[in-house]
Design a protein around this motif. Structure first.
Motif, PDB file in Angstrom:
ATOM      1  N   ARG A  28      35.759  32.942  48.185  1.00  0.00           N
ATOM      2  CA  ARG A  28      36.300  31.841  47.021  1.00  0.00           C
ATOM      3  C   ARG A  28      37.258  31.447  46.895  1.00  0.00           C
ATOM      4  O   ARG A  28      38.235  31.996  47.375  1.00  0.00           O
ATOM      5  CB  ARG A  28      34.895  32.644  45.724  1.00  0.00           C
ATOM      6  CG  ARG A  28      35.627  33.938  45.316  1.00  0.00           C
ATOM      7  CD  ARG A  28      34.420  34.437  43.644  1.00  0.00           C
ATOM      8  NE  ARG A  28      35.155  35.585  44.038  1.00  0.00           N
ATOM      9  CZ  ARG A  28      34.650  36.436  44.367  1.00  0.00           C
ATOM     10  NH1 ARG A  28      33.770  37.137  45.238  1.00  0.00           N
ATOM     11  NH2 ARG A  28      35.146  38.070  43.963  1.00  0.00           N
ATOM     12  N   ASP A  45      36.431  44.923  54.754  1.00  0.00           N
ATOM     13  CA  ASP A  45      37.057  45.802  53.686  1.00  0.00           C
ATOM     14  C   ASP A  45      39.099  45.587  54.131  1.00  0.00           C
ATOM     15  O   ASP A  45      39.271  46.420  54.923  1.00  0.00           O
ATOM     16  CB  ASP A  45      36.674  47.150  53.362  1.00  0.00           C
ATOM     17  CG  ASP A  45      37.640  47.085  51.959  1.00  0.00           C
ATOM     18  OD1 ASP A  45      38.517  46.902  51.671  1.00  0.00           O
ATOM     19  OD2 ASP A  45      36.790  48.129  51.628  1.00  0.00           O
ATOM     20  N   THR A  88      43.877  47.963  46.716  1.00  0.00           N
ATOM     21  CA  THR A  88      43.103  46.998  46.902  1.00  0.00           C
ATOM     22  C   THR A  88      44.375  46.121  46.969  1.00  0.00           C
ATOM     23  O   THR A  88      44.513  44.919  48.619  1.00  0.00           O
ATOM     24  CB  THR A  88      42.176  45.794  46.537  1.00  0.00           C
ATOM     25  OG1 THR A  88      41.287  47.311  46.114  1.00  0.00           O
ATOM     26  CG2 THR A  88      41.392  45.005  46.917  1.00  0.00           C
ATOM     27  N   TYR A 119      48.272  46.143  37.801  1.00  0.00           N
ATOM     28  CA  TYR A 119      48.048  44.480  38.652  1.00  0.00           C
ATOM     29  C   TYR A 119      49.342  43.986  39.172  1.00  0.00           C
ATOM     30  O   TYR A 119      49.695  43.649  40.418  1.00  0.00           O
ATOM     31  CB  TYR A 119      47.644  43.151  38.453  1.00  0.00           C
ATOM     32  CG  TYR A 119      46.901  42.576  38.771  1.00  0.00           C
ATOM     33  CD1 TYR A 119      46.417  41.403  40.066  1.00  0.00           C
ATOM     34  CD2 TYR A 119      47.975  41.397  38.051  1.00  0.00           C
ATOM     35  CE1 TYR A 119      46.302  41.174  40.575  1.00  0.00           C
ATOM     36  CE2 TYR A 119      47.945  39.940  38.655  1.00  0.00           C
ATOM     37  CZ  TYR A 119      47.195  39.699  39.880  1.00  0.00           C
ATOM     38  OH  TYR A 119      46.751  38.085  40.431  1.00  0.00           O
TER      39      TYR A 119
HETATM   40  P1  NDP Z   1      39.015  35.779  43.429  1.00  0.00           P
HETATM   41  O1  NDP Z   1      38.544  36.951  42.774  1.00  0.00           O
HETATM   42  O2  NDP Z   1      38.059  34.669  42.702  1.00  0.00           O
HETATM   43  O3  NDP Z   1      38.615  35.856  44.644  1.00  0.00           O
HETATM   44  C1  NDP Z   1      39.351  37.481  45.518  1.00  0.00           C
HETATM   45  C2  NDP Z   1      38.980  37.441  46.594  1.00  0.00           C
HETATM   46  O4  NDP Z   1      39.080  38.424  47.565  1.00  0.00           O
HETATM   47  C3  NDP Z   1      37.053  36.812  47.136  1.00  0.00           C
HETATM   48  O5  NDP Z   1      37.232  35.924  48.634  1.00  0.00           O
HETATM   49  C4  NDP Z   1      36.860  38.280  47.767  1.00  0.00           C
HETATM   50  O6  NDP Z   1      35.489  38.429  48.685  1.00  0.00           O
HETATM   51  C5  NDP Z   1      38.076  38.714  48.123  1.00  0.00           C
HETATM   52  N1  NDP Z   1      38.137  40.344  48.324  1.00  0.00           N
HETATM   53  C6  NDP Z   1      38.484  41.018  47.356  1.00  0.00           C
HETATM   54  N2  NDP Z   1      38.800  42.709  47.505  1.00  0.00           N
HETATM   55  C7  NDP Z   1      38.699  42.210  49.165  1.00  0.00           C
HETATM   56  C8  NDP Z   1      38.969  43.131  50.088  1.00  0.00           C
HETATM   57  N3  NDP Z   1      39.271  45.133  49.816  1.00  0.00           N
HETATM   58  N4  NDP Z   1      38.568  42.913  51.315  1.00  0.00           N
HETATM   59  C9  NDP Z   1      38.228  41.703  51.752  1.00  0.00           C
HETATM   60  N5  NDP Z   1      38.119  40.968  50.876  1.00  0.00           N
HETATM   61  C10 NDP Z   1      38.780  40.853  49.682  1.00  0.00           C
HETATM   62  O7  NDP Z   1      40.362  35.696  43.281  1.00  0.00           O
HETATM   63  P2  NDP Z   1      41.441  34.379  43.502  1.00  0.00           P
HETATM   64  O8  NDP Z   1      40.766  33.344  44.482  1.00  0.00           O
HETATM   65  O9  NDP Z   1      41.804  34.425  42.233  1.00  0.00           O
HETATM   66  O10 NDP Z   1      42.779  35.393  43.631  1.00  0.00           O
HETATM   67  C11 NDP Z   1      43.483  35.460  44.851  1.00  0.00           C
HETATM   68  C12 NDP Z   1      44.767  36.268  45.183  1.00  0.00           C
HETATM   69  O11 NDP Z   1      45.356  35.150  44.496  1.00  0.00           O
HETATM   70  C13 NDP Z   1      44.866  37.724  44.479  1.00  0.00           C
HETATM   71  O12 NDP Z   1      44.996  37.960  45.172  1.00  0.00           O
HETATM   72  C14 NDP Z   1      44.996  37.879  43.451  1.00  0.00           C
HETATM   73  O13 NDP Z   1      45.959  37.968  43.243  1.00  0.00           O
HETATM   74  C15 NDP Z   1      45.944  36.189  43.169  1.00  0.00           C
HETATM   75  N6  NDP Z   1      46.385  35.644  42.356  1.00  0.00           N
HETATM   76  C16 NDP Z   1      45.366  35.302  40.810  1.00  0.00           C
HETATM   77  C17 NDP Z   1      45.874  33.926  40.378  1.00  0.00           C
HETATM   78  C18 NDP Z   1      44.361  33.093  39.533  1.00  0.00           C
HETATM   79  O14 NDP Z   1      45.026  33.112  38.122  1.00  0.00           O
HETATM   80  N7  NDP Z   1      43.318  33.418  39.870  1.00  0.00           N
HETATM   81  C19 NDP Z   1      47.745  34.099  40.040  1.00  0.00           C
HETATM   82  C20 NDP Z   1      47.907  34.587  40.354  1.00  0.00           C
HETATM   83  C21 NDP Z   1      47.976  35.372  42.127  1.00  0.00           C
HETATM   84  P3  NDP Z   1      34.152  39.416  49.005  1.00  0.00           P
HETATM   85  O15 NDP Z   1      34.125  39.119  47.118  1.00  0.00           O
HETATM   86  O16 NDP Z   1      33.783  38.258  49.052  1.00  0.00           O
HETATM   87  O17 NDP Z   1      34.440  40.724  49.064  1.00  0.00           O
END
Ligand code: NDP
Length: 248
Positions: free
Chosen positions: A15, A63, A113, A155
């Motif tokens: 996502r 993971d 993470t 974070y």
């Molecule tokens: P979401 O919460 O929408 O998506 C996070 C994704 O990471 C999911 O696909 C989830 O998959 C996966 N994920 C989380 N933990 C793990 C793990 N341990 N192993 C494998 N997959 C994992 O987050 P965003 O799309 O908003 O964010 C994506 C990146 O961008 C992050 O690093 C975030 O810090 C960064 N970011 C986001 C901002 C924002 O405003 N949204 C701003 C700045 C940076 P599943 O749940 O299926 O495991």
């Protein structure tokens, strides 16, 4: 197409921003291996979407914060795809709280993470990129890792750590033509930010010179540039993608 005949790993692409990166990469002709923590209907739907764009695509349950799991994920991708040209370390979480109330568990989980996953995945992919003599690693940081933020010390620490780690890898890997860069988004509307109350969101947006949040696809376009040969002499940079926010 900018990424034709290349293969990318995108972590956390079920996502949000990761999904947008995987989609944009597929549109640029790139084969995509991606992961989330579980292989569910959502993962299968993303896999089908990417395949429909005419590239090879596969989702894996991994993971990436777990060393062994990251090793197995990369091993499986190399077996299925043959080689990997691009690694996008996107998977990340938040667990916000003021430092006064933040628990050790909250700190460990977010740093464990966001930062450790970048180490685990870099360790896993580095031998094959080293051997082939090329590669582009793009790590998704945050402007919060540059400027800090209220209630996000865990974070911010994880994202600041990503910058130091990336710049160190950039130095170590440069002679093998492996580039390592960071994209640091500001506020991007995804599920991660969905719980933020509208009034707070409006206040934040009013402080952004461009007066709006970024989109996941705008992050994806930065990743295409840094992953592609368009940026062949660029390594060790942090690219803020934040609508002009001063602190970044
Ligand atoms: P979401 O919460 O929408 O998506 C996070 C994704 O990471 C999911 O696909 C989830 O998959 C996966 N994920 C989380 N933990 C793990 C793990 N341990 N192993 C494998 N997959 C994992 O987050 P965003 O799309 O908003 O964010 C994506 C990146 O961008 C992050 O690093 C975030 O810090 C960064 N970011 C986001 C901002 C924002 O405003 N949204 C701003 C700045 C940076 P599943 O749940 O299926 O495991």
């Amino acid at each position: 197409m900018l990424l034709e005949h290349k293969t990318a790993i995108v972590t956390g692409a079920t996502r949000g921003i990761g999904h947008a990166i995987a989609t944009r990469f597929a549109k640029e002709g790139c084969n995509v291996a991606f992961c989330g923590r579980t292989r569910n209907d959502k993962m299968i739907a993303v896999e089908d979407e990417l395949k429909a764009l005419g590239v090879k695509a596969k989702g894996y349950a991994a993971d990436v914060a777990d060393y062994q799991s990251a090793q197995e994920f990369v091993k499986a991708v190399l077996a299925d795809f043959g080689s990997v040209d691009i690694l996008i370390n996107n998977a990340g979480i938040t667990d916000d709280s003021a430092v006064k109330r933040m628990t050790e568990e909250q700190f460990d989980r977010v740093v464990g993470t966001n930062l450790k996953s970048v180490f685990c995945m870099t360790k896993a992919i580095q031998p094959s990129m080293w051997k082939q003599g090329h590669g582009s690693i793009v790590n998704i940081g945050s402007v919060v890792g540059i400027a800090g933020n209220y209630n996000q010390a865990n974070y911010a620490a994880s994202k600041a750590g990503i910058i130091g780690f990336s710049k160190s890898c950039a130095k170590e890997f440069a002679a093998r033509n492996i580039r390592v860069n960071v994209v640091a988004p500001g506020f991007v509307e995804t599920e991660m930010t969905a719980d933020i109350p509208k009034e707070l969101m409006d206040t934040w947006c009013s402080r952004i010179p461009m007066k709006r949040p970024g989109t996941p696809d705008e992050v994806a376009k930065c990743c295409v540039f840094l992953a592609s040969d368009m940026s062949s002499y660029i390594t060790s940079v942090v690219l803020p993608m934040c609508g002009g926010m001063e602190d970044a």
